[in-house]
Design a protein around this motif. Structure first.
Motif, PDB file in Angstrom:
ATOM      1  N   ALA A 179      51.629  37.737  11.480  1.00 30.68           N
ATOM      2  CA  ALA A 179      52.546  37.025  10.597  1.00 30.68           C
ATOM      3  C   ALA A 179      52.506  35.516  10.832  1.00 30.68           C
ATOM      4  CB  ALA A 179      53.962  37.552  10.791  1.00 30.68           C
ATOM      5  N   VAL A 181      52.427  44.104   3.378  1.00 33.94           N
ATOM      6  CA  VAL A 181      52.658  43.699   4.758  1.00 33.94           C
ATOM      7  C   VAL A 181      51.408  43.100   5.391  1.00 33.94           C
ATOM      8  CG1 VAL A 181      53.522  44.468   6.988  1.00 33.94           C
ATOM      9  CG2 VAL A 181      54.370  45.532   4.907  1.00 33.94           C
ATOM     10  N   GLY A 222      61.622  49.388  18.115  1.00 32.58           N
ATOM     11  CA  GLY A 222      62.053  48.129  17.524  1.00 32.58           C
ATOM     12  C   GLY A 222      61.320  46.916  18.020  1.00 32.58           C
ATOM     13  N   GLU A 223      60.017  47.043  18.258  1.00 29.38           N
ATOM     14  CA  GLU A 223      59.340  45.897  18.837  1.00 29.38           C
ATOM     15  C   GLU A 223      58.762  44.940  17.810  1.00 29.38           C
ATOM     16  OE1 GLU A 223      57.452  48.041  21.927  1.00 29.38           O
ATOM     17  OE2 GLU A 223      59.480  47.750  22.641  1.00 29.38           O
ATOM     18  N   SER A 281      58.220  43.245  14.118  1.00 30.48           N
ATOM     19  CA  SER A 281      59.061  42.952  12.964  1.00 30.48           C
ATOM     20  C   SER A 281      58.533  43.648  11.720  1.00 30.48           C
ATOM     21  CB  SER A 281      59.114  41.445  12.741  1.00 30.48           C
ATOM     22  OG  SER A 281      57.800  40.973  12.596  1.00 30.48           O
ATOM     23  N   SER A 341      59.822  47.512  10.516  1.00 26.61           N
ATOM     24  CA  SER A 341      60.909  47.857   9.611  1.00 26.61           C
ATOM     25  C   SER A 341      60.488  47.644   8.157  1.00 26.61           C
ATOM     26  CB  SER A 341      62.151  47.026   9.931  1.00 26.61           C
ATOM     27  OG  SER A 341      61.865  45.678   9.744  1.00 26.61           O
ATOM     28  N   ASP A 342      59.621  46.673   7.929  1.00 21.05           N
ATOM     29  CA  ASP A 342      59.140  46.480   6.563  1.00 21.05           C
ATOM     30  C   ASP A 342      58.340  47.686   6.105  1.00 21.05           C
ATOM     31  OD1 ASP A 342      60.281  44.075   6.815  1.00 21.05           O
ATOM     32  OD2 ASP A 342      58.425  42.905   6.927  1.00 21.05           O
TER      33      ASP A 342
END
Ligand SMILES: Nc1ncnc2c1ncn2[C@@H]1O[C@H](COP(=O)(O)OP(=O)(O)OP(=O)(O)O)[C@@H](O)[C@H]1O
Ligand SMILES: Nc1ncnc2c1ncn2[C@@H]1O[C@H](COP(=O)(O)OP(=O)(O)OP(=O)(O)O)[C@@H](O)[C@H]1O
Ligand SMILES: [Mg+2]
Ligand SMILES: [Mg+2]
Lengths: 653, 332, 389, 603
Positions: free
Chosen positions: D288, D354, D423-424, D426, D429-430
């Protein structure tokens, strides 16, 4: 500039020191405006005393504040105030035209014009010592060294009648009694030796002896330093003794003005005449009523949350049963400050010392005494506003006896309903953020008396009885004059219709006519509803008018107690005598005899039988009959005292 | 007064004990322990942990023993100055902290000092010139500082400081000075970086201080004693500072106890975002990885500061308001 | 009539006013009867109304709170509507005139191109006019779970896009997300703040008023609570929250618990202020009237530092709106599909956003506006309650 | 701690061993360079200094870029039937402190460490055992050692070439001072006290850590040796004067004089790297960040390149075949259900949204870069086909739906899956948000929940988690000689069958053996691989396993070959502009030999 402010009289042309011309002040508030002063003119000559008298709420204090340009920002001010400083060179200056809080006006405030505020209680910051606050004026306006300043302050504190000026220097305002604070205030106003002193009710909280001393002090300063004075007062006696010129105001307008002779000997205006007529005298008949300017009919049961006492046998004469019995009550305050870390031995002030007396049901007991002798403390103990160190207080209400000092829960509740108090300091005893409506109605709400509508009715009836407008109901306490606030306090205390009402200086801030109105109201209520009063006052004429019996307090002890006629006419204790001698009369032909008043610097030693010779336990109450007791040496025979007294009186006649 | 102070100090002992229990619970509360989270973290990147070493550490630090015993060991250790062992750094806690402590102190104190220096005059100004343009403007400015979350604020400031002044991103100094002794260049580099965290951490505190000071002052300005002071001819500023300001300091003094901890915890996120060499990021990391002795010692240190702060605040309050000092205990 | 004042330095004559005199006449205070009858609350309301900015702020907040009821209608898109072809679209500007002709509000159709070297999506306006539609059919939604609907206040042209505030990394409309985010942000923290204020005032009030042992105990409790920084607390609490709770519930729970823990600062302020205030005579007066503790604290003492309370409350608002951001930072905060301003800002917390997609920071603006509004409202309330005004 | 050995050693003149390893850079398509220069690198925490020995990649045997094992520290080695391994050391090879690197260093580890019960409670490490039997260790001469097993150990070489190999040698001259066998008790006690540890075994461990090079005194064979003692915010590594590689011109490697590792918060690293604060950055920057990093090329002298990540799948859904929930477990065990899930995902949308459309939509399988790649593995049930998915589900008996169109399970519950993540990342979740939409279309609702990593693991192991999201095969570019253990239930890390994995890991002591035929079959195949002596045989087994693994869709891979930005100074030479980015088997930069990177003039 001459630091002492002293100027040779002969050199200066005697211009007016201060001329207020067409002054008007009004306060806008939501829904209307109050015109406190309208088109008001007044002048003060150098070295002379101009007295400003008038009804409570007529704008006297506002005027005092306005000429110093310290009235609150919300005030709208018109007109001008010309100040002609005798020590200055540039002639008259318009104080109102100077920049607010500018350098010029600041050099005049506190320095050339001193001010004694009407409410000494709240005029001091509670976080700073008295000495610190007085010193500040000196610091700003003089270039004295700290030691010199200290010396000067101590001297001034002594002059205003503090026995231990050094101690007072380091005390906080809340540690002082009302009268002491007022004296501190006076000291503060005088410390820079101003050319003009604005004295707003400078002696209301003082007992007559100290008052006399203060009057003397002011007179001395006036002549020594050529100080002029604007004296705002209700006490016509003080006016007669001090003033050169008198201005009578009524609702912000001058009604009558003239030299003091003219005013006293030849009053013209109906208002002034009414005022003169309303003054209580010592030689009034017991049944005689005071004549206020306007008489307001009183319907006690409508006005108070109390039924008319049905089986009240003869309200005129005090019933024999005891309502409140006080036994051996003592209270001392400890100064915990001594030494920063509190390592020094704590210093004790014995404010109330082994006091015992009874209050009969339906009677009114007057309590008089020296300023700072413990009256307020005692009354707070009776209310359980303060705890006593020793002693007991029993309240014999309609619901049976209650041990005041140890009452809990229900008993306490009864007590709180049956005993009410009018505070000496009207300002601080009113919640600043409640409207008058809520303040007066609060006791009713607390004790759930009546429904909302009835409460409203009572509140409104009370307001008109104390002579306030209905519009006052929606205002906050700070926007009232001293006297108005005092009346609000009285109304609040009356609302519940208590069995016992403790009045701590209830009328000190009221002009004679309103005072008459209030006193009559209290008297009527007593008659109608059988209320009982403990009436603390410095004004002996008022006590004389209100009280059935009188107790005289000195240095925490009751030195003499007895029926009012006896105390007023043939006192035994030297302090009582001294008190009576110090009463100022509103009569130009009866000036105060300063010689008898003596100096305040040292606590006087009484004559032989009355002095404790530093052994307090050596004194006891001697019974002189007819309920007359006096504090004297145990060894002394009561009969001797009486005999002595009688002979002395014969001698005088 | 001395008696009071001694007594207050005595009271601190049970308080600290209670705090230590709470701290211990908080660190123990999350499930698992350091070793578990360590293994997981290594696994996440495909590595194997040195299981054997971990087993030994586990045994050595009594992870097989019941919790109360571990608590007693910990507290007992702290009493003799042994703050335990950081698993993460594999060093005694006392060696781990290093420079961070004084840098934290530096950031905190500069922030506090600046907050006060800025907040007091502005607060006084806002109160005396209520509803002037200045009042509105400063209010607006301060509230924006409160409204923008610290981490965004930090990123923005950092980004633009880099774009415009070429300040290296994050940290309290240029990284080339990291392991070097103090020098003018290093000092300058610290100054160059310090303003960003100070502004970020300070704005919210300054703004809220200004607002509260203003509110309190507005209440006091109407009091009669202010008029008395004016009647004495004092300069308006002097009047303000000596009377109403002092009066309205009450709230401020009562808060002293929590200033330091709140600055430090308020700074944590900022410190993480800016990667400051202060204790905050280390504490958070220690908490997340359950490096319990390190976290526990930090927390106890903070707690100790708080307790001292409260003590100071209590004493100051008594010294400051004679009504509390002289009448507080007066029986009614 | 003789003049009131003589010439300077001249002796004073005896002056008597000749104006009519009636001792029974009412006082000169001119005031309406409505004013006289009004209760204290009503008086305050009147005074509040005069404070323009406060009034506007109040109205604004009222609108904000009302609007969160009908977000579905106000937002042009649904919360989760993605536009895969418009990822990271910058804000589009609304035009009225196209080549000099008035068309009404419209946007130009955008053209997206992926720059393969930088992997940046480059958007450019084409010349195609896409007029906005109002009260139009758009995304379907289920209004409060009551009924389905598809009306929106404004939608893009049929087949077009309308991103007033741009889009995020999944092509979701930032404006719509801000509108939906208001729901959580404006409501959730109220719980915490209420809890902490009630506790702070009651406990601090009692401690300050009673003093003694009660105060001692309360002070020690406060000390203990204050000495634990919030982050470890968050972490510990989050760890013990039941996993079966939804993130929203967990957040609510933690806010509530923090509310339970957060009263300490206020309580200390209240206490120390009461220490001073309780020595005032009017408190004694109330005691002697028989007023209960609650009444004395509530009616006499607390109003005495209302200003401080109001200021503290308004200052706590940012904390309540943004509180979750700290949590998100630790990986504990709200998460998709729940959206709040804090979540939106947390998503924007990289340098990338600041450098490349700054419009993702737009959620800061409603936060600032709401906080300002609350503060000005607070100012107005303060002034209304201030008897000296 | 200076010892006599050290003092003696430090007087040895620096230089490569006589028999140095010559790297022919030109043959690799690189240019030979010159020594010197400092490279800054940003790390997310002190712990990350462990990257240095990984990137340094000095192994007994190491891979080249095509994953051929080559002798590296060793001069040469011989293998007989995957059973007998003979290692020949280089002549004149020295540790970084100048002490000679000899068979003694192997013996020290074997005898004084592995066999010492205080140091190694479990004796010889499990990795070195085959069916529970440890190898024989022999010293043939000063520079030759041999490890031999009775059964084949095909894994041994791969293990030694791994990013963190089992250490077979230590600088014995240095380490002996911490060993009671060689050090007198008083001195040892002093050392223990000085280093604030409890006993000698901790001391030995503390001073001898190689994974995280925290002891600057510990001699090393890596290209750079540590010079900073933690704790610190900045770690300095200097070139090893005795490093064993030289370029074709005889210039000793590494070229780069010094590495400076600055600790920074992970979130800040991209920003810092983008402002030219790092000469070589691979860690803690993410896809990203690419656009941002690329834009900084204009302002700073940096190059940003994209490497390819080699996980079998960058992100994959993992149904927990061992979950406690009966109903779900039954469904998951049905291959039709797993296939339906896989078919329902619109991978191209996810890729586009993504991953900018430049990753590869694929099942969780090996990548084309692997010799074992076959398109059918990657394409197995990876097409978007919701109809088939729906049909499969209907067939399964999930044909009842509620009013929202969600399917009802056999016990009447709504088909509602909570996907847990650690939850590492980002983008996780997308992706899940998109997946949720896709699965909704086949009547399955999805909720996601992020938990802490330990909790995440614990819940999976406990069977509380129905489905999780994780990444695919760690090693997406295996060779036939690398163990296919990832495809069989061998570890409790495998979030789709943790319980079976645990059983294998614990040697049957814990968990349950797989009772699903296909899983059992995979395990049997793995055992077969273990026994096989020939590469061709292994390759066959690999293909069998891959086929089962992908056809059975145990894990639902989404995309792989995701890209990883790497930032390097534009002055840095020889840094490949394309490469494979992974820990295993490439050891990040290791296989690309950062010791051959050098600083030239600004390009
Ligand atoms: N700040 C204020 N706001 C509004 N009204 C005020 C304010 N201060 C004074 N007043 C009003 O102005 C009038 C004059 O007040 P002032 O205090 O001058 O009376 P006073 O003559 O001193 O009476 P007293 O003898 O009772 O002290 C009163 O009716 C009072 O209610
Ligand atoms: N809180 C206190 N702390 C210390 N000393 C006090 C305190 N309150 C009162 N005193 C002292 O107690 C004595 C009696 O005070 P009190 O207020 O009862 O006098 P008073 O008779 O009401 O006088 P006045 O007529 O002037 O109001 C004074 O000497 C005063 O200084
Ligand atoms: Mg007055
Ligand atoms: Mg008194």
């Amino acid at each position: 500039m001459n630091p002492t402010g002293y100027q040779d009289k002969t050199v200066t042309e005697r211009h007016d020191l201060l001329r207020a011309e067409n002054l008007s002040v009004s306060f806008p508030f939501y829904g209307g405006r109050i015109e406190a002063i309208r088109n008001f003119s007044l002048r003060i000559s150098p070295g002379k005393v101009t007295a400003l008298v008038g009804e409570s709420g007529s704008g006297k204090s506002v005027f005092g504040r306005t000429i110093m340009d310290i009235e609150s920002a919300s005030a709208q001010i018109g007109g001008n105030v010309l100040f002609n400083d005798p020590a200055g060179t540039e002639g008259p200056i318009d104080l109102l035209a100077l920049p607010h809080d500018g350098r010029k006006i600041r050099s005049i405030r506190g320095n050339r014009i001193g001010m004694i505020f009407q409410e000494p209680m709240v005029s001091f910051s509670p976080l700073h010592t008295i000495g610190n606050q007085i010193e500040e004026a000196l610091k700003t306006h003089t270039i004295l060294s700290p030691a010199e300043r200290h010396e000067r302050i101590i001297e001034m504190l002594g002059l205003v009648g503090f026995a231990k000026p050094n101690k007072v220097f380091g005390m906080y305002p809340f540690e002082l009694s009302g009268g002491m604070r007022q004296r501190a205030m006076i000291a503060m106003a005088l410390i820079c030796r101003p050319a003009l002193l604005i004295a707003d009710e400078p002696t209301t909280a003082l007992d007559v002896t100290i008052q006399a001393q203060i009057i003397k002090l002011l007179k001395d300063l006036q002549s020594r330093f050529d100080m002029a004075m604007l004296l705002i007062t209700h006490d016509l006696g003080v006016v007669a003794n001090l003033a050169d010129e008198v201005v009578v105001v009524y609702r912000g307008e001058v009604m009558e003005a003239g030299p003091v002779d003219e005013i006293f000997r030849n009053p013209q205006h109906p208002y002034l005449k009414g005022l003169m007529a309303a003054v209580p005298h010592f030689d009034m008949q017991p049944s005689e009523r005071l004549k206020p300017l306007r008489d307001i009919g009183v319907d006690g049961s409508r006005m108070l949350a109390k039924k008319k006492a049905a089986a009240e046998p003869d309200p005129m004469r005090p019933r024999s049963d005891i309502l409140l019995s006080v036994r051996n009550v003592s209270k001392s305050f400890t100064a915990r400050r001594s030494g920063f870390f509190g390592l020094g031995t704590p210093e004790k002030t014995l404010a109330v010392n082994d006091v015992s007396f009874d209050i009969m049901r339906g009677e009114s007991l007057g309590l008089v005494g020296e300023s700072g002798c413990g009256k307020t403390t005692l009354s707070k103990i009776l209310m359980r506003g303060l705890s006593a160190d020793t002693g007991s207080v029993i309240f014999n209400g309609a619901e049976g006896p209650v041990d005041v000092l140890h009452a809990e829960k229900d008993d306490l509740k009864i007590l709180r309903r049956k005993v009410q108090m009018v505070f000496q300091d009207p300002v601080s005893s009113l919640s600043p953020r409640m409207t008058v409506r809520n303040i007066i109605g609060e006791p009713l709400q607390i004790h759930e008396k009546g429904d909302a509508e009835k409460r409203t009715r009572i509140v409104e009836a009370l307001t008109s009885a104390i002579g306030l407008e209905r519009s006052a109901l929606s205002r906050y306490p700070h926007s009232f004059s001293g006297g108005q606030r005092q009346r609000i306090g009285i109304a609040r205390a009356l609302a519940l219709g208590p069995e016992l009402l403790i009045c701590d200086e209830p009328v000190s801030a009221l002009d004679v006519s309103i005072q008459a109105q209030i006193l009559n109201l209290l008297k009527d209520l007593k008659k109608e509803l059988g209320l009982t009063y403990l009436f603390i006052s410095h004004n002996l004429a008022v006590v004389n008018y209100m009280a059935d019996r009188v107790a005289v307090m000195y240095a925490g002890r009751i030195v003499e107690i007895g029926p009012v006629e006896t105390i007023m006419r043939c006192p035994v204790h030297p302090y009582t005598k001294k008190l009576l001698a110090a009463v100022p009369y509103p009569d130009l032909d009866r000036p105060l005899d300063y010689a008898t008043v003596g100096s305040a610097l040292r606590r006087p030693k009484w004559d032989a039988p009355f002095d404790d010779e530093d052994r307090p336990e050596s004194l006891a109450h001697a019974d002189l009959g007819e309920g007359h007791f006096v504090l004297a040496q145990r060894s002394v025979d009561a009969r001797d005292l009486r005999a002595q007294e009688l002979s002395a009186r014969e001698l005088r006649q | 007064m001395l008696r009071y102070i001694l007594w207050r100090i005595l009271v601190m002992i049970p308080t600290l004990l209670l705090i230590s229990m709470l701290v211990f619970t908080i660190i123990e509360l999350p499930p698992g322990d350091y070793f578990e989270s360590y293994i997981e973290e290594l696994r996440a990147i495909g590595e194997k942990a040195d299981l054997q070493e971990i087993e030994e550490l586990r045994a050595r630090y009594g992870y097989d023993k019941p919790i109360p015993i571990r608590y007693l060991n910990w507290v007992g250790g702290m009493l003799v100055g042994d703050f335990g062992y950081s698993f993460e750094y594999r060093l005694p806690v006392s060696e781990v902290v290093g420079d961070r402590l004084w840098l934290t102190v530096l950031v905190s104190f500069v922030t506090i000092a600046l907050t006060w220096i800025i907040a007091f005059p502005i607060g006084v100004y806002s109160a005396t010139r209520q509803y002037s343009w200045g009042d509105y403007g400063l209010t607006l400015f301060g509230l924006i500082g409160i409204a923008v979350p610290n981490f965004i604020f930090a990123l923005i400031l950092m980004y633009f400081a880099n774009m415009w002044f070429g300040t290296t991103i994050g940290h309290l100094m240029d990284q080339k000075y990291l392991n070097q002794p103090m020098s003018w260049d290093k000092f300058w580099s610290i100054l160059e970086h310090l303003w960003i965290p100070v502004i970020i951490i300070g704005t919210a505190g300054t703004a809220s201080m200004v607002r509260r000071l203003r509110a309190n002052l507005l209440d006091e300005l109407q009091k009669q004693y202010v008029m008395t002071a004016r009647a004495k001819g004092l300069h308006p500023m002097k009047v303000l500072v000596k009377y109403p300001l002092r009066m309205s300091l009450n709230f401020f003094i009562s808060d002293i106890g929590s200033i330091l901890p709140s600055i430090i915890s308020g700074a944590e996120i900022t410190a993480v975002v800016l990667s400051l060499e202060t204790t905050g990021p280390m504490l958070i990391k220690a908490l997340q990885s359950q490096d319990m002795y390190l976290a526990g010692s930090f927390l106890m240190f903070l707690a100790f500061l708080t307790v001292i702060g409260v003590l100071v605040s209590d004493i100051a309050l008594a010294l400051f308001d004679p009504r509390i000092r002289l009448k507080g205990g007066a029986t009614k | 009539m003789k003049p009131m004042l003589p010439q300077s330095g001249q002796p004073l004559d005896h002056y008597v006013s000749t104006a009519p005199f009636d001792p029974y006449a009412t006082e000169a205070a001119a005031s309406s009867s409505a004013y006289t009858e009004a209760s204290q609350l009503r008086l305050m309301w009147w005074r509040f109304k005069r404070h323009r900015l406060a009034l506007i702020s109040g109205i604004l907040l009222a609108f904000a709170y009302l609007s969160i009821i009908i977000v579905e209608f106000l937002a042009p898109y649904n919360l989760h509507t993605r536009n895969i072809d418009s990822i990271y679209s910058p804000p589009q500007s609304v035009h009225l005139f196209h080549e000099g002709d008035f068309v009404g509000p419209f946007v130009y159709k955008q053209h997206m191109q992926l720059d393969m070297t930088t992997l940046k999506r480059v958007y450019s306006d084409t010349n195609i006019v896409q007029p906005l539609r109002f009260f139009c059919k758009g995304d379907d939604y289920h209004f409060w779970g009551l009924f389905g609907a598809d009306r929106h206040l404004v939608c893009p042209a049929e087949g077009g896009d309308f991103f007033l505030l741009g889009t995020d990394r999944l092509g979701r409309d930032v404006l719509s997300r801000i509108l939906y985010g208001a729901r959580i942000s404006l409501t959730i923290g109220l719980l915490g703040i209420t809890t902490s204020f009630i506790l702070g005032i009651v406990i601090g009030g009692l401690a300050g008023y009673r003093g003694g042992v009660f105060d001692l105990i309360v002070q020690r409790i406060i000390e203990v609570l204050q000495s634990i920084p919030s982050i470890p607390l968050w972490l510990a609490l989050a760890a013990i929250m039941p996993l079966t709770w939804s993130p929203l519930l967990i957040y609510l729970g933690i806010t509530f618990i923090l509310g339970l823990l957060d009263w300490t600062g206020l309580a200390r302020a209240v206490r120390s202020k009461l220490f001073s205030l309780r020595e005032e005579d009017y408190v004694l007066a109330a005691q002697l009237m028989g007023a209960s503790k609650t009444r004395i604290i509530g009616r006499h003492l607390v109003p005495g530092f209302m200003s401080h309370l109001i200021a503290s409350a308004t200052l706590a608002i940012p904390g309540m709106i943004l509180g979750e951001t700290t949590l998100s930072f630790l990986g504990l905060g709200l998460r998709a599909p729940i959206t709040s301003w804090g979540v939106l800002l947390t998503e924007a917390r990289t340098v990338n956003v600041i450098a490349l997609y700054p419009w993702l920071l737009f959620p800061v603006i409603p936060v600032i506006v709401v906080i300002l509004a609350f503060n000005f409202l607070g100012d107005g309330l303060r002034d209304a309650a201030d008897p000296y005004k | 701690a200076e010892t006599e050995a050290n003092i003696a050693a430090s007087s040895v003149p620096p230089g490569p061993p006589k028999a140095a390893r010559v790297i022919n850079l030109a043959a690799l398509g690189r240019e030979p360079g010159k020594q010197g220069g400092t490279a800054r690198m940003l790390i997310g925490g002190q712990r990350d200094i462990r990257l240095m020995p990984i990137n340094g990649y000095a192994r007994l045997i190491g891979y080249d870029e095509h994953l051929n094992p080559l002798p590296d520290l060793l001069e040469k080695y011989e293998v007989e039937h995957s059973q007998v391994f003979t290692f020949h050391l280089r002549e004149g090879h020295r540790w970084s402190d100048g002490s000679p690197f000899t068979a003694e260093d192997f013996r020290y580890v074997w005898e004084d460490m592995f066999q010492n019960k205080e140091l190694h409670r479990g004796g010889v490490p499990a990795e070195l055992k085959v069916d529970g039997a440890e190898p024989r260790f022999e010293i043939l001469d000063e520079r030759t050692v041999r490890y031999s097993w009775d059964k084949p150990n095909p894994d041994f070489l791969a293990q030694q070439a791994a990013p963190s190999p089992t250490r077979l040698m230590m600088p014995s001259a240095y380490m002996k001072q911490f060993h009671p066998k060689y050090q007198d008790a008083d001195m040892l006690a002093k050392l223990i006290k000085k280093n604030r540890v409890d006993d000698w075994s901790s001391l030995h461990q503390f001073m001898g850590r190689t994974v995280r090079p925290e002891n600057p005194d510990l001699p090393t064979l890596e290209p750079w040796c540590p010079r900073t003692k933690p704790p610190a915010q900045q770690f300095i590594f200097e070139r090893n004067p005795h490093f064993h590689r030289v370029d074709e011109n005889g210039v000793q490697l590494p070229y780069i004089e010094k590495f400076v590792l600055n600790v920074s918060s992970p979130g800040l690293i991209a920003a810092k790297a983008g402002s030219g604060e790092s000469e070589l950055q691979i860690a803690n920057i993410d896809f990203a960040d690419y656009t941002f990093l690329k834009s900084s090329e204009k302002r700073f002298p940096v190059h940003v390149n994209l490497w390819k990540r080699t996980q079998g799948s960058r992100i994959a859904l993992m149904p927990n075949l061992n979950c406690k929930d009966e109903v779900w477990r039954k469904l998951f065990w049905d291959v039709r259900f797993r296939r339906a899930l896989s078919l329902a995902i619109d991978r191209s949308e996810i890729n586009k949204a993504v991953f900018y459309g430049i990753a590869k939509e694929s099942a969780n399988a090996v990548l084309p870069e692997s010799r074992l790649y076959r398109p059918e593995y990657a394409q197995a049930y990876a097409a978007y086909d919701p109809e088939t998915a729906n049909r499969l589900l209907d067939e399964l008996g999930l044909d009842r739906r509620n009013e929202k169109g969600l399917r009802l399970l056999s016990d009447g519950r709504v088909a509602h899956i909570t996907i847990e993540s650690a939850g590492e990342d980002s983008f996780e979740s997308d992706v899940l948000e998109l997946v949720a939409d896709h699965l909704f279309k086949i009547g399955i609702a999805i909720h996601t929940r992020a938990t802490q990593r330990e909790l995440f693991r614990r819940r999976i192991r406990g069977g509380d988690t129905i489905m999780s999201v994780w990444q695919g095969l760690d090693n997406g570019v295996p060779t036939a000689d690398m163990s296919p253990q990832e495809l069989a239930p061998t570890s409790d890390d495998q979030v789709f069958w943790p319980n079976w994995g645990l059983n294998y890991l614990s040697g049957g002591g814990d968990g349950n053996p797989p009772d699903m035929p296909e899983a059992k079959q995979l395990l049997d195949l793995l055992k077969e691989w273990r026994r096989s002596g020939e590469t061709s045989e292994r390759e066959e087994i690999w293909h069998k396993m891959l086929s089962i693994f992908t056809q059975q869709v145990f894990t639902i891979g989404i995309v792989n070959a995701a890209l990883q930005p790497v930032v390097s100074s534009s002055r840095l030479r020889n840094m490949p502009s394309r490469g494979l980015f992974c820990f295993d088997p490439y050891s990040y930069l290791g296989v690309y030999m950062p010791d051959t990177f050098w600083f030239g003039e600004s390009a």
